[in-house]
Scaffold this active site. Sequence first.
Site, PDB file in Angstrom:
ATOM      1  N   CYS A   2     -14.912  -5.430   2.640  1.00 40.53           N
ATOM      2  CA  CYS A   2     -16.343  -5.686   2.560  1.00 40.53           C
ATOM      3  C   CYS A   2     -17.065  -4.539   1.857  1.00 40.53           C
ATOM      4  O   CYS A   2     -16.541  -3.430   1.756  1.00 40.53           O
ATOM      5  CB  CYS A   2     -16.920  -5.874   3.961  1.00 40.53           C
ATOM      6  SG  CYS A   2     -16.105  -7.170   4.906  1.00 40.53           S
ATOM      7  N   ARG A  27     -16.378  -6.975  -3.729  1.00 43.72           N
ATOM      8  CA  ARG A  27     -15.680  -6.655  -2.489  1.00 43.72           C
ATOM      9  C   ARG A  27     -15.812  -7.759  -1.445  1.00 43.72           C
ATOM     10  O   ARG A  27     -15.158  -7.710  -0.396  1.00 43.72           O
ATOM     11  CB  ARG A  27     -16.209  -5.338  -1.904  1.00 43.72           C
ATOM     12  CG  ARG A  27     -15.988  -4.138  -2.786  1.00 43.72           C
ATOM     13  CD  ARG A  27     -16.483  -2.863  -2.123  1.00 43.72           C
ATOM     14  NE  ARG A  27     -15.702  -2.545  -0.932  1.00 43.72           N
ATOM     15  CZ  ARG A  27     -14.598  -1.810  -0.932  1.00 43.72           C
ATOM     16  NH1 ARG A  27     -14.128  -1.334  -2.070  1.00 43.72           N
ATOM     17  NH2 ARG A  27     -13.952  -1.550   0.190  1.00 43.72           N
ATOM     18  N   TRP A  86     -16.332  -9.940   3.111  1.00 40.12           N
ATOM     19  CA  TRP A  86     -15.076 -10.648   2.875  1.00 40.12           C
ATOM     20  C   TRP A  86     -14.535 -10.950   4.270  1.00 40.12           C
ATOM     21  O   TRP A  86     -14.095 -10.055   4.973  1.00 40.12           O
ATOM     22  CB  TRP A  86     -14.103  -9.776   2.091  1.00 40.12           C
ATOM     23  CG  TRP A  86     -12.809 -10.486   1.776  1.00 40.12           C
ATOM     24  CD1 TRP A  86     -11.756 -10.693   2.604  1.00 40.12           C
ATOM     25  CD2 TRP A  86     -12.438 -11.072   0.532  1.00 40.12           C
ATOM     26  NE1 TRP A  86     -10.759 -11.382   1.973  1.00 40.12           N
ATOM     27  CE2 TRP A  86     -11.147 -11.622   0.691  1.00 40.12           C
ATOM     28  CE3 TRP A  86     -13.076 -11.193  -0.699  1.00 40.12           C
ATOM     29  CZ2 TRP A  86     -10.477 -12.279  -0.330  1.00 40.12           C
ATOM     30  CZ3 TRP A  86     -12.409 -11.840  -1.721  1.00 40.12           C
ATOM     31  CH2 TRP A  86     -11.137 -12.368  -1.547  1.00 40.12           C
ATOM     32  N   ASN A 112     -16.900  -2.193   7.523  1.00 39.65           N
ATOM     33  CA  ASN A 112     -15.813  -2.629   6.649  1.00 39.65           C
ATOM     34  C   ASN A 112     -14.513  -2.299   7.353  1.00 39.65           C
ATOM     35  O   ASN A 112     -14.309  -1.161   7.773  1.00 39.65           O
ATOM     36  CB  ASN A 112     -15.885  -1.896   5.300  1.00 39.65           C
ATOM     37  CG  ASN A 112     -14.690  -2.202   4.410  1.00 39.65           C
ATOM     38  OD1 ASN A 112     -14.095  -3.268   4.494  1.00 39.65           O
ATOM     39  ND2 ASN A 112     -14.339  -1.243   3.558  1.00 39.65           N
ATOM     40  N   GLY A 113     -13.624  -3.276   7.504  1.00 42.03           N
ATOM     41  CA  GLY A 113     -12.333  -2.995   8.112  1.00 42.03           C
ATOM     42  C   GLY A 113     -12.081  -3.822   9.353  1.00 42.03           C
ATOM     43  O   GLY A 113     -12.672  -4.891   9.559  1.00 42.03           O
ATOM     44  N   GLU A 495      10.615 -10.163  -8.035  1.00 37.85           N
ATOM     45  CA  GLU A 495       9.222  -9.768  -8.200  1.00 37.85           C
ATOM     46  C   GLU A 495       9.088  -8.576  -9.141  1.00 37.85           C
ATOM     47  O   GLU A 495       8.169  -8.529  -9.968  1.00 37.85           O
ATOM     48  CB  GLU A 495       8.596  -9.449  -6.841  1.00 37.85           C
ATOM     49  CG  GLU A 495       7.152  -8.967  -6.886  1.00 37.85           C
ATOM     50  CD  GLU A 495       6.174  -9.977  -7.456  1.00 37.85           C
ATOM     51  OE1 GLU A 495       5.021  -9.586  -7.728  1.00 37.85           O
ATOM     52  OE2 GLU A 495       6.546 -11.161  -7.632  1.00 37.85           O
ATOM     53  N   LYS A 499       6.916  -8.641 -12.646  1.00 37.16           N
ATOM     54  CA  LYS A 499       5.852  -7.697 -12.979  1.00 37.16           C
ATOM     55  C   LYS A 499       6.083  -7.096 -14.363  1.00 37.16           C
ATOM     56  O   LYS A 499       5.148  -6.959 -15.147  1.00 37.16           O
ATOM     57  CB  LYS A 499       5.773  -6.575 -11.919  1.00 37.16           C
ATOM     58  CG  LYS A 499       5.227  -7.006 -10.586  1.00 37.16           C
ATOM     59  CD  LYS A 499       3.740  -7.219 -10.580  1.00 37.16           C
ATOM     60  CE  LYS A 499       3.303  -8.656 -10.659  1.00 37.16           C
ATOM     61  NZ  LYS A 499       3.803  -9.662  -9.838  1.00 37.16           N
ATOM     62  N   GLU A 502       5.486  -9.745 -17.110  1.00 39.97           N
ATOM     63  CA  GLU A 502       4.087 -10.173 -17.168  1.00 39.97           C
ATOM     64  C   GLU A 502       3.224  -9.217 -17.979  1.00 39.97           C
ATOM     65  O   GLU A 502       2.384  -9.657 -18.772  1.00 39.97           O
ATOM     66  CB  GLU A 502       3.501 -10.256 -15.752  1.00 39.97           C
ATOM     67  CG  GLU A 502       3.812 -11.514 -14.988  1.00 39.97           C
ATOM     68  CD  GLU A 502       3.159 -11.514 -13.619  1.00 39.97           C
ATOM     69  OE1 GLU A 502       2.612 -12.544 -13.232  1.00 39.97           O
ATOM     70  OE2 GLU A 502       3.189 -10.470 -12.934  1.00 39.97           O
ATOM     71  N   HIS A 518      29.091 -13.665 -12.763  1.00 42.90           N
ATOM     72  CA  HIS A 518      29.143 -15.055 -13.209  1.00 42.90           C
ATOM     73  C   HIS A 518      28.264 -15.295 -14.429  1.00 42.90           C
ATOM     74  O   HIS A 518      27.702 -16.379 -14.600  1.00 42.90           O
ATOM     75  CB  HIS A 518      28.733 -15.993 -12.062  1.00 42.90           C
ATOM     76  CG  HIS A 518      29.628 -15.894 -10.868  1.00 42.90           C
ATOM     77  ND1 HIS A 518      30.834 -16.543 -10.769  1.00 42.90           N
ATOM     78  CD2 HIS A 518      29.496 -15.186  -9.727  1.00 42.90           C
ATOM     79  CE1 HIS A 518      31.407 -16.260  -9.619  1.00 42.90           C
ATOM     80  NE2 HIS A 518      30.614 -15.429  -8.958  1.00 42.90           N
ATOM     81  N   LYS A 617      -5.450 -15.648 -13.775  1.00 39.18           N
ATOM     82  CA  LYS A 617      -5.312 -15.245 -12.372  1.00 39.18           C
ATOM     83  C   LYS A 617      -5.010 -16.439 -11.476  1.00 39.18           C
ATOM     84  O   LYS A 617      -4.216 -16.350 -10.551  1.00 39.18           O
ATOM     85  CB  LYS A 617      -6.594 -14.556 -11.904  1.00 39.18           C
ATOM     86  CG  LYS A 617      -6.488 -13.951 -10.501  1.00 39.18           C
ATOM     87  CD  LYS A 617      -5.488 -12.801 -10.484  1.00 39.18           C
ATOM     88  CE  LYS A 617      -5.286 -12.238  -9.103  1.00 39.18           C
ATOM     89  NZ  LYS A 617      -4.195 -11.259  -9.055  1.00 39.18           N
TER      90      LYS A 617
END
Length: 622
Positions: A2, A27, A86, A112-113, A495, A499, A502, A518, A617
């Site tokens: 937030c 945020r 948020w 915030n948190g 992953e 990255k 990308e 193989h 995105k």
Amino acid sequence: MCGIVGYIGSRPVQELLLCGLEKLEYRGYDSAGISMVNQGEVDSVRAVGNLSALRAAIDARSQGDGEQSFATTPEAATIGIGHTRWATHGRVNEENAHPHYDNADRVHIVLNGIVENYVSLRDRLRDEGSVFTSETDAEVVAHLVSAHNKGDLREAVRAAYSELKGHYAFVAISADQPDVMVGARKECPLIVGRGDGEQFLASAIPAFLNETRKVQFIENGEIVILTRDGVEFMDGDGVAIEREIVEIDWDEETAEKGGYETFMLKEINEQADALADTVADRTARGDGVDLGDLGAIDDEVLRTAKRVIIVACGTSHHAGLVGRYAIEEWARVPVEIDHASEYRYRNPVVGPGDLVVGITQSGETADTLAAMRLARDRGATVLAVTNMMGSQATRDADGTLFTRAGLEIGVAATKTFVCQVAVMYLLGLRMAELRGTLTPERLAELVTGIKHFPHLVDELLQSAEADSLVVAEEFWEENFFLYLGRHVGMPVALEGALKLKEISYIATDAYAAGEMKHGPIALLDERTPVVVICTESPVLDKVISNVQEVRARGAHVIAVATVGNTEIGEHADVVLWVPATDWMLQPLLAVIPLQLLAYHIAVKRGLNVDQPRNLAKTVTVE
């Protein structure tokens, strides 16, 4: 995630707060609000939606429309706080929007948190007479500060701070002390902006950059007291602290990136905070996991599901792969995973008794949504794992488990991936707890490991940055990388390879290490960099055998290994170290050096890491 802004000075505060919140809207944009002190009263306005909704609500109040109007003249108020939310605790509605306040409407706070121990504090405060009006953990702080307030707001905040557990920053104002504003920081960001006869307080510098470039950084565990004439710092025990004033020369874009060169690097470095928001309250009791409100999916569904089916795309699919290993290992439930784009077209066998988990960061991924709808139409129970409240996935599913990663601007997923993995771990442990498939000791051990994620990631980021840069400088000109991993290391390899391709446009291949013989081994020569996930696990000896096969072909081995492993250095050209934790939890840490490696290689190649070519995105089409 937030956004917080506060001001105390001589200028009208309302527009300063709104302008500050506009700079922090990235945020959070679920709801927003402001509180202003004037003539012994506090006026507060809150609205669901973005800042335009808040401005409309303020205009309505100013004109006396509706049930309420301002008790004071807004233009005369010169101290106030603002918040853009948020959502983590509670639905997106006006009652859950910030600022929150006590029953007497004298103390207002923004936070915030996550407050981990809010349930026990709320119960105690209720017994003492507090009446709560929201579903949030943040409201507890307003009542707690009020309970301690004996006429000195700074001491009230300090006393409240000593009782709070979690990962947060908050700011408090009081109608009874219109000449002071107090903030406290525990791991979440909070920064002071210094002016002439005025002071600012915010979760990020962009909130006040147009007003001052003089800042003071609040360190973890500190409390700050702002008056029009100055700023005081103290620790949790009330001991005074000196803080230097720093003048920054950032432009607006640099400020929005928190001083980092790119949004991607900023988001990599936000992963400890994002994980804290994701796991803190859900692991608060220590001996198990609480997932909160999952809609129509109750404990009985998790206890009796005959099969789990995971559908996802891209990075979310890799998080799902980690989840498959965790759920099967801990809850002993059979798990299938498929690419959502394939699942929706293959006439799958699915129906009642199946729990289908759709993982989508945006909640709008077309293929994943279609796969979820197909499964639900055939009688399966569908759980959405997403980062976005109000997204289509939340409306299409029977229940939702939010990742709470905050807004991610860089196209290549980083913090959203680790939060997805963390959520899949939590789901696996909750199912294991309900089914009794783990001993209480083992369950508590794993919960403790997950609780420590934010601290381990923070520790890792301090070392991995420099180590990955060294590797990038050696290999950035190569045109092919091979990634290998076994068991839970395999999704990390996938992953890491994603990255790199990308954002650097380097051809990569990722395989289960046992499959190398193989086919992929034919690609190796003396120039090939091979990234191997060598973290602690029951199959580490098998992985080392694969490393030896790679070295025998003259290729360069870049190993990701657990601190304390004395053997891997004998087999690898270079090692990227990650902190020790339970072997099943290692993937969340092991991916971070690979994010940084991909980042530094792309930067060395002069590429735009935030906006890689041909990618978006959110993929809302097939």
